[in-house]
Write a protein that holds these residues in place. Structure first.
Motif, PDB file in Angstrom:
ATOM      1  N   ASP A 171       0.863  -1.172   0.000  1.00 18.67           N
ATOM      2  CA  ASP A 171       0.000   0.000   0.000  1.00 18.67           C
ATOM      3  C   ASP A 171       0.907   1.232   0.000  1.00 18.67           C
ATOM      4  O   ASP A 171       1.573   1.506   1.007  1.00 18.67           O
ATOM      5  N   PRO A 172       0.975   1.992  -1.097  1.00 17.70           N
ATOM      6  CA  PRO A 172       1.885   3.144  -1.121  1.00 17.70           C
ATOM      7  C   PRO A 172       1.545   4.217  -0.093  1.00 17.70           C
ATOM      8  O   PRO A 172       2.437   4.939   0.358  1.00 17.70           O
ATOM      9  N   ARG A 173       0.280   4.337   0.281  1.00 18.87           N
ATOM     10  CA  ARG A 173      -0.163   5.361   1.243  1.00 18.87           C
ATOM     11  C   ARG A 173       0.423   6.726   0.861  1.00 18.87           C
ATOM     12  O   ARG A 173       1.133   7.365   1.645  1.00 18.87           O
ATOM     13  N   THR A 190      13.598   2.570  -1.426  1.00 19.79           N
ATOM     14  CA  THR A 190      12.866   2.451  -2.685  1.00 19.79           C
ATOM     15  C   THR A 190      11.910   3.624  -2.775  1.00 19.79           C
ATOM     16  O   THR A 190      11.150   3.873  -1.846  1.00 19.79           O
ATOM     17  N   GLU A 191      11.974   4.343  -3.874  1.00 15.08           N
ATOM     18  CA  GLU A 191      11.081   5.484  -4.056  1.00 15.08           C
ATOM     19  C   GLU A 191      10.017   5.154  -5.088  1.00 15.08           C
ATOM     20  O   GLU A 191      10.309   4.593  -6.148  1.00 15.08           O
ATOM     21  N   MET A 192       8.777   5.518  -4.780  1.00 17.35           N
ATOM     22  CA  MET A 192       7.654   5.401  -5.700  1.00 17.35           C
ATOM     23  C   MET A 192       7.073   6.791  -5.896  1.00 17.35           C
ATOM     24  O   MET A 192       6.839   7.510  -4.919  1.00 17.35           O
ATOM     25  N   VAL A 193       6.867   7.183  -7.152  1.00 19.38           N
ATOM     26  CA  VAL A 193       6.311   8.499  -7.446  1.00 19.38           C
ATOM     27  C   VAL A 193       5.164   8.352  -8.434  1.00 19.38           C
ATOM     28  O   VAL A 193       5.128   7.402  -9.228  1.00 19.38           O
ATOM     29  N   PRO A 246       2.727  10.444   6.125  1.00 16.89           N
ATOM     30  CA  PRO A 246       4.061  10.515   6.739  1.00 16.89           C
ATOM     31  C   PRO A 246       4.581   9.164   7.215  1.00 16.89           C
ATOM     32  O   PRO A 246       5.793   8.971   7.332  1.00 16.89           O
ATOM     33  N   ALA A 247       3.672   8.222   7.481  1.00 17.24           N
ATOM     34  CA  ALA A 247       4.116   6.898   7.931  1.00 17.24           C
ATOM     35  C   ALA A 247       4.743   6.086   6.812  1.00 17.24           C
ATOM     36  O   ALA A 247       5.422   5.095   7.067  1.00 17.24           O
ATOM     37  N   GLY A 248       4.521   6.509   5.575  1.00 10.05           N
ATOM     38  CA  GLY A 248       5.147   5.817   4.462  1.00 10.05           C
ATOM     39  C   GLY A 248       4.391   4.573   4.023  1.00 10.05           C
ATOM     40  O   GLY A 248       3.359   4.202   4.600  1.00 10.05           O
TER      41      GLY A 248
END
Length: 427
Positions: free
Chosen positions: A68-70, A404-407, A74-76
């Motif tokens: 879940d990317p949420r 890991t970054e998701m955008v 702030p919790a990520g």
């Protein structure tokens, strides 16, 4: 299984561990090699083979996560589900780490020496958990029947996997091409050993499925011997017939890709298996992913082999491929995104007027709707440090291991995308 040099690199990135034994207390949620929509706003995320190489990844359990990317929380992101890949029905006919007494022996290359089964094999050997020594998953899709199809680089192979992680069929080999890690290479006759035609870890990095779920497109990351180094093959697999089409398509890269280095391949005693071979020039460009937009258009990530190191990355882009515009077997290709210069007028990325994805390997892209793409990096944990250099004035640290970054990226012009490929679009 990490080497001393790998332990030192991890420590330099702030991930410290003992000088011997397991460097990490538990398996990390590694970088994602591919992401596809799941249910209720979550995404399936495929981890690759672990720590990049067969010898150091024998204790990395191959895994698919539901994440879940949420967004903007702030919790990520949060991992909602973990699915381990396994072969209890013995579909793999060669030896694997977690069942070393069964199956055909691997070819006698130095990197094929089986280690003793590690603790990661679990308490039930009959489950035949699959590890990063056995396969290198790089992309996947969700089929209409709820099963996964995974593209794998060591063979290269296609793997058909049930929702619970069970391998459903024997690995499907790609026609006419093998990598050095292929378990079926014939090396017994050392005077005429079979020659792999694809560089290590340059198999099908991208895998896409048509909106109707009838066929797969699989894109190699490196050029096949005899092909132009700037040309990559796109194989087409008919899911109904369980067969590859006799012809493949091609895409032309901006710069050459890596080709197989036979000169570097040695046996367990250190002897060269191909003593007449010379090392090719290493190409600077790879691809990171292939995903469908419609039955005629595909998204492709093309990138250089640099992270945000002392030598800065210069080439991280998403292209739109057009199958209907193919000429002489080459698909049409147009620039869609420059991932090192994403306009960010609202400064949501905290990187100024332009947001950058400077990572060594950016390996996920998928349509969210006609004007939105998801893009994600493979963090190569704990060996990469994608944002650390640019945050220091002299580009020398201090270093920190990547997240890991998701955008989500909003396009200026809408794609002619098939809604069946969107999250919640019927898959």
């Amino acid at each position: 299984f990490l080497s001393a040099a790998e332990r030192a690199t991890a420590a330099a990135n702030g991930v410290r561990g003992p000088a011997a034994g397991p460097h990490l207390a538990a398996q990390p949620v590694q970088g994602f090699s591919s992401m596809v929509p799941a249910a209720l706003g979550t995404w399936w995320a495929l981890a690759d083979n672990g720590f990049a190489w067969r010898p150091n990844s024998a204790d990395f359990q191959l895994v698919v996560y539901r994440v879940d990317p949420r967004w903007n929380d702030p919790a990520g992101p949060r991992v909602e589900e973990t699915v381990l890949l396994r072969d209890p029905d013995r579909k793999v006919p060669w030896t694997i780490v977690c069942d070393p007494g069964r199956g055909a022996a691997l070819p006698a290359f130095s990197f094929n020496a089986l280690p003793p089964p590690p603790a990661a094999c679990g308490a039930s050997p009959s489950q035949r958990l699959l590890t990063g020594f056995d396969f290198d998953p790089e992309s996947f899709v969700l089929a209409p029947d709820g099963t996964f199809w995974v593209s794998e680089e060591f063979g290269p192979f296609l793997l058909h996997v049930a929702p619970d992680g069970r391998l459903l069929e024997a690995p499907v080999p790609f026609p006419g091409v093998k990598s050095p890690q292929n378990p079926t290479l014939a090396l017994a006759d050392r005077s005429h050993p079979e020659r792999p035609g694809l560089a290590a870890s340059r198999g099908p990095e991208g895998l896409a499925i048509s909106p109707d779920g009838a066929r797969l497109w699989a894109l190699l990351e490196g050029a096949v011997s005899g092909d132009d180094p700037r040309d990559l093959r796109i194989y087409v697999f008919d899911l109904g017939r369980r067969a590859f089409e006799p012809a493949f398509l091609r895409v032309r890269l901006e710069l050459p890709s890596q080709t197989v280095n036979l000169a570097a391949l040695v046996d367990g005693a250190g002897a060269r298996v191909y003593p007449d071979a010379s090392a090719p020039v290493a190409g600077p460009v790879s691809i990171g992913e292939l995903k469908a937009v419609s039955d005629r258009q595909l998204l492709m990530i093309e990138r250089d082999n640099l992270g945000d190191d002392v030598a800065a990355p210069r080439f991280k882009k998403v292209f739109l491929l057009d199958l209907a515009a193919a000429r002489d077997g080459y698909v049409g290709k147009s620039l869609l995104l420059d991932l090192l210069a994403l306009p960010d007028p609202d400064k949501v990325g905290g990187d100024g007027d332009f947001f950058r994805l400077p990572f060594y390997t950016i390996e996920s892209v998928h349509v969210v709707d006609r004007q939105t793409l998801l893009v994600a990096s493979d963090n190569n944990y704990p060996f990469s440090n994608g944002r650390s250099r640019s945050r220091s004035a002299d580009r020398n640290g201090p270093l920190a291991a990547d997240a890991t970054e998701m955008v989500l990226v909003r396009l200026g012009v809408a794609l002619d995308a098939d809604p069946r490929l969107f999250p919640g679009g019927g898959r």
